[in-house]
Structures are given as C-alpha cells and as structure tokens.
Design a protein around this motif. Structure first.
Motif, mmCIF file in Angstrom:
data_model
loop_
_atom_site.group_PDB
_atom_site.id
_atom_site.type_symbol
_atom_site.label_atom_id
_atom_site.label_comp_id
_atom_site.label_asym_id
_atom_site.label_seq_id
_atom_site.Cartn_x
_atom_site.Cartn_y
_atom_site.Cartn_z
ATOM 1 N N SER A 51 -4.798 -4.988 -2.788
ATOM 2 C CA SER A 51 -3.982 -4.388 -1.751
ATOM 3 C C SER A 51 -2.831 -3.595 -2.383
ATOM 4 C CB SER A 51 -3.430 -5.524 -0.881
ATOM 5 O OG SER A 51 -2.947 -5.001 0.297
ATOM 6 N N PRO B 200 3.499 10.150 6.989
ATOM 7 C CA PRO B 200 4.817 10.709 6.709
ATOM 8 C C PRO B 200 5.455 9.989 5.525
ATOM 9 C CG PRO B 200 4.605 10.091 9.036
ATOM 10 C CD PRO B 200 3.371 9.618 8.355
ATOM 11 N N THR C 231 5.750 9.912 -3.194
ATOM 12 C CA THR C 231 6.635 9.749 -2.039
ATOM 13 C C THR C 231 7.499 11.009 -1.934
ATOM 14 O OG1 THR C 231 8.205 8.653 -3.491
ATOM 15 C CG2 THR C 231 6.808 7.225 -2.176
ATOM 16 N N SER D 250 -3.184 -0.763 -4.082
ATOM 17 C CA SER D 250 -3.562 -0.049 -5.318
ATOM 18 C C SER D 250 -3.712 1.456 -5.097
ATOM 19 C CB SER D 250 -4.844 -0.641 -5.915
ATOM 20 O OG SER D 250 -5.882 -0.634 -4.965
ATOM 21 N N GLY D 251 -3.792 1.901 -3.843
ATOM 22 C CA GLY D 251 -3.820 3.338 -3.572
ATOM 23 C C GLY D 251 -5.129 3.863 -3.002
ATOM 24 N N LYS D 252 -6.002 2.959 -2.562
ATOM 25 C CA LYS D 252 -7.328 3.364 -2.053
ATOM 26 C C LYS D 252 -7.204 4.237 -0.801
ATOM 27 C CE LYS D 252 -8.575 -0.960 -1.427
ATOM 28 N NZ LYS D 252 -7.335 -1.699 -1.798
ATOM 29 N N SER D 253 -6.449 3.733 0.179
ATOM 30 C CA SER D 253 -6.360 4.463 1.459
ATOM 31 C C SER D 253 -5.652 5.797 1.282
ATOM 32 C CB SER D 253 -5.616 3.628 2.503
ATOM 33 O OG SER D 253 -6.297 2.428 2.724
ATOM 34 N N LEU D 254 -4.595 5.818 0.459
ATOM 35 C CA LEU D 254 -3.860 7.079 0.274
ATOM 36 C C LEU D 254 -4.735 8.122 -0.424
ATOM 37 C CD1 LEU D 254 -0.194 6.091 -0.705
ATOM 38 C CD2 LEU D 254 -1.048 6.867 1.501
ATOM 39 N N LEU E 5 2.241 7.384 -6.150
ATOM 40 C CA LEU E 5 1.469 6.304 -5.523
ATOM 41 C C LEU E 5 -0.012 6.398 -5.885
ATOM 42 C CD1 LEU E 5 3.132 6.578 -1.988
ATOM 43 C CD2 LEU E 5 3.685 4.927 -3.792
ATOM 44 N N HIS F 128 -11.834 -4.426 -0.416
ATOM 45 C CA HIS F 128 -11.571 -5.343 -1.520
ATOM 46 C C HIS F 128 -12.527 -6.514 -1.459
ATOM 47 C CE1 HIS F 128 -8.693 -6.578 1.575
ATOM 48 N NE2 HIS F 128 -7.914 -5.581 1.256
HETATM 49 N N1 LIG Z 1 4.001 6.249 4.083
HETATM 50 C C1 LIG Z 1 4.247 5.655 2.899
HETATM 51 N N2 LIG Z 1 5.443 5.842 2.286
HETATM 52 C C2 LIG Z 1 5.715 5.265 1.098
HETATM 53 N N3 LIG Z 1 4.823 4.475 0.435
HETATM 54 C C3 LIG Z 1 3.638 4.260 0.989
HETATM 55 C C4 LIG Z 1 3.263 4.839 2.248
HETATM 56 N N4 LIG Z 1 2.018 4.435 2.558
HETATM 57 C C5 LIG Z 1 1.598 3.649 1.542
HETATM 58 N N5 LIG Z 1 2.563 3.530 0.596
HETATM 59 C C6 LIG Z 1 2.494 2.773 -0.661
HETATM 60 O O1 LIG Z 1 1.482 3.351 -1.480
HETATM 61 C C7 LIG Z 1 0.784 2.337 -2.193
HETATM 62 C C8 LIG Z 1 -0.716 2.494 -1.954
HETATM 63 O O2 LIG Z 1 -0.988 2.254 -0.577
HETATM 64 P P1 LIG Z 1 -2.462 2.257 0.017
HETATM 65 O O3 LIG Z 1 -2.348 2.040 1.489
HETATM 66 O O4 LIG Z 1 -3.199 3.457 -0.441
HETATM 67 O O5 LIG Z 1 -3.091 0.961 -0.698
HETATM 68 P P2 LIG Z 1 -4.528 0.304 -0.464
HETATM 69 O O6 LIG Z 1 -5.115 0.097 -1.818
HETATM 70 O O7 LIG Z 1 -5.320 1.093 0.518
HETATM 71 O O8 LIG Z 1 -4.105 -1.107 0.161
HETATM 72 P P3 LIG Z 1 -4.851 -2.028 1.272
HETATM 73 O O9 LIG Z 1 -6.089 -2.563 0.614
HETATM 74 O O10 LIG Z 1 -3.855 -3.112 1.542
HETATM 75 O O11 LIG Z 1 -5.140 -1.160 2.473
HETATM 76 C C9 LIG Z 1 1.343 1.015 -1.737
HETATM 77 O O12 LIG Z 1 2.288 0.580 -2.690
HETATM 78 C C10 LIG Z 1 2.053 1.336 -0.441
HETATM 79 O O13 LIG Z 1 3.154 0.505 -0.217
#
Ligand SMILES: Nc1ncnc2c1ncn2[C@@H]1O[C@H](COP(=O)(O)OP(=O)(O)OP(=O)(O)O)[C@@H](O)[C@H]1O
Length: 262
Positions: A44, A61, A15, A46-50, A24, A207
């Motif tokens: 949900s 952002p 962040t 876990s950080g996949k999309s990021l 993250l 998932h």
């Molecule tokens: N813009 C942001 N600012 C701060 N934290 C964020 C931001 N976007 C995502 N996060 C946090 O980063 C972590 C990982 O998010 P991410 O979207 O990668 O998860 P995910 O595994 O893809 O979830 P899902 O299956 O629900 O899409 C989560 O704790 C989320 O709250």
C-alpha cells in the motif's frame, strides 16, 4: 481495433504542494500487450494507482505528471485520447464510481453517448455488454439505482460499461477487494474470459498474490514509486530476486501457513 502494445514510458509523478515537490512515482516504464495480463503489485502506498492515473490523465488534485509519456505501438498519445476509447478502467469499490441518483440505464447511455455510438445501436450494444459481464439486461435491472444493487452486481456493471467502448486495454485497480470469495472467483473468471475472447490487454493492480497467481502472465513489482522487479508469474513466484518481492511472497505464503524456500 488497434493492435500495438500500450506502453507507460518513464512516468514520474510529483506532489504540487509544499516547498519541495515530493516524487511519488519515479521513472516507471511498463509494456502491456494485447491478450496478456500484467499484474502491478506492491505494498500500500507504493505508487500503483498513481502510475495508472497518470497514464489515464486522471491524477488527483495535488499531484502532477512531471515527466513521461504514453504510447500505443510507436505512437505517443495524450492520456485523454487513450481514456475510455482505447483504455477502459474499473476501480476498487464500484459503489463510489456510480452517481447515486442515476439508474444503470442512465449510466450506460451516458457512456454510449460519450463513445459516439449511434443511438439506434444503444439497446443492442448495452444488452451484449451486460450479457458478457454476466448480468441480466432486463428492464428491471436497467431501472436500478446503485444503492439497490449488490457490490458484485455493481462490479459487473462497471465491467459492462468498460466493455461498451470496445477498448483493447483495461486497467483494473483492485477489482475484487471488496467482494466475497465466490464473487471474487466469478469476477476473475470474467476478466480471464475477456482476455481470451476479445484479446484484451489487462493491467491488474493488486496486492493480492493469490489473484496474481490465478490470472497474471507477467508481474511488475513496485516499491516506493519505482519498479524494482519484473518477470513472468512463474519466475516471480519461483525465483524472486529483489528483497521486496521476497518479502511480499513470504508474507503471502505465511498467511496461508505454507513453507517459504527463500
Ligand atoms: N493527492 C495526493 N496528494 C499527495 N500525495 C498523494 C496523493 N495521492 C496519493 N498520494 C501518495 O502517493 C503515494 C502512492 O499512492 P498510490 O495511491 O499510488 O499507492 P498504491 O500503491 O496504489 O496504494 P494502495 O494499494 O493502498 O491503493 C502514497 O504515499 C500516497 O500517500
């Protein structure tokens, strides 16, 4: 078309706000080969999309790729250079990915222009991509706005737009989540065909373990920003090692009323 594997090398995302940056995504490495489906699975948050957004240079952002790099074969490439041309992407909830006031043709022409495809080839390229995605490439379809199309049609259109660039890799983030079961099956079959017909390397974020079982060759399990286990789909389902993998499998099997051996 480039032949090397696509590698996410030691990707970390933090962040940018708050006194202490929060990690993250933590040192994630993945290798995606041409012609294979690698599923990135995790609960949900876990950080996949990021992870994928970092690889494509599309982080939201408030977040920052604090370390890591992307490689194609042995070459390090900036995410902006991969996006679109080498790595296409399709997202969950296709409706939000389209501009509501623009027609399908306008979206497609914008993509073709961005790909520097000569204008004389646009109609032919578009018709071929739409046909591959199982869409009718008639003028009446091209004139439609997003609100005039079903979720399934929009997801197919997003796949057609991804195909326009002939990218050797595709990142699909929950591509079937909002679709009914018949459409889910059709979209999964379509993605499978793209892998066999074009040798596409597909990184499938999900998932849903039923989707993983249907399509993936290998699986990477993610938890709290880290990869905790990777293996062939067979091994992940039959010999899960990590407690998180076991928990995910148990939840999946009990949902379908099946017995769990671990
Ligand atoms: N813009 C942001 N600012 C701060 N934290 C964020 C931001 N976007 C995502 N996060 C946090 O980063 C972590 C990982 O998010 P991410 O979207 O990668 O998860 P995910 O595994 O893809 O979830 P899902 O299956 O629900 O899409 C989560 O704790 C989320 O709250």
């Amino acid at each position: 078309m480039t032949a090397g594997a696509l590698s996410f090398c030691n990707i970390s995302v933090t962040t940018t706000h708050g006194q202490k940056p929060q990690r993250l995504v933590d040192d994630v490495s993945l290798v995606l080969n041409r012609g294979e489906v690698l599923a990135l699975v995790g609960e949900s948050g876990s950080g996949k999309s990021l992870t994928c957004a970092a690889g494509l240079g599309t982080l939201p952002p408030g977040t920052l790729m604090s370390s890591g790099s992307m490689r194609l074969g042995s070459e390090v490439l900036p995410p902006e250079q991969l996006r679109g041309r080498l790595v296409a992407s399709i997202m969950q909830n296709p409706r939000s990915a389209f501009n509501p006031v623009r027609t399908m043709q306008a979206h497609a022409f914008e993509t073709l222009r961005a790909m520097n495809v000569p204008k004389s080839q646009w109609p032919e390229c578009l018709a071929a991509a739409m046909q591959s995605a199982g869409l009718d490439a008639s003028e009446s379809t091209l004139k439609l706005h997003p609100f005039e199309m079903s979720g399934g049609m929009l997801q197919r259109m997003m796949i057609a737009l991804a195909l326009l660039g002939n990218a050797p890799f595709l990142i699909a983030d929950e591509p079937t989540t909002d679709l009914d079961l018949v459409l889910q099956r059709d979209i999964l079959n379509l993605l499978d065909r793209m892998r066999t017909d074009y040798g596409l390397g597909l990184l499938l974020i999900t998932h849903d373990l039923a989707v993983v079982a249907r399509l993936a060759d290998r699986v990477a399990i993610m938890d709290k920003g880290k990869i905790v286990e990777t293996g062939s789909t067979h091994d992940i389902f039959c010999q899960p090692f990590h407690p998180v993998t076991r928990r995910l499998l148990r939840a999946h099997l009990t949902l379908y009323g099946l017995e769990c051996a671990f």
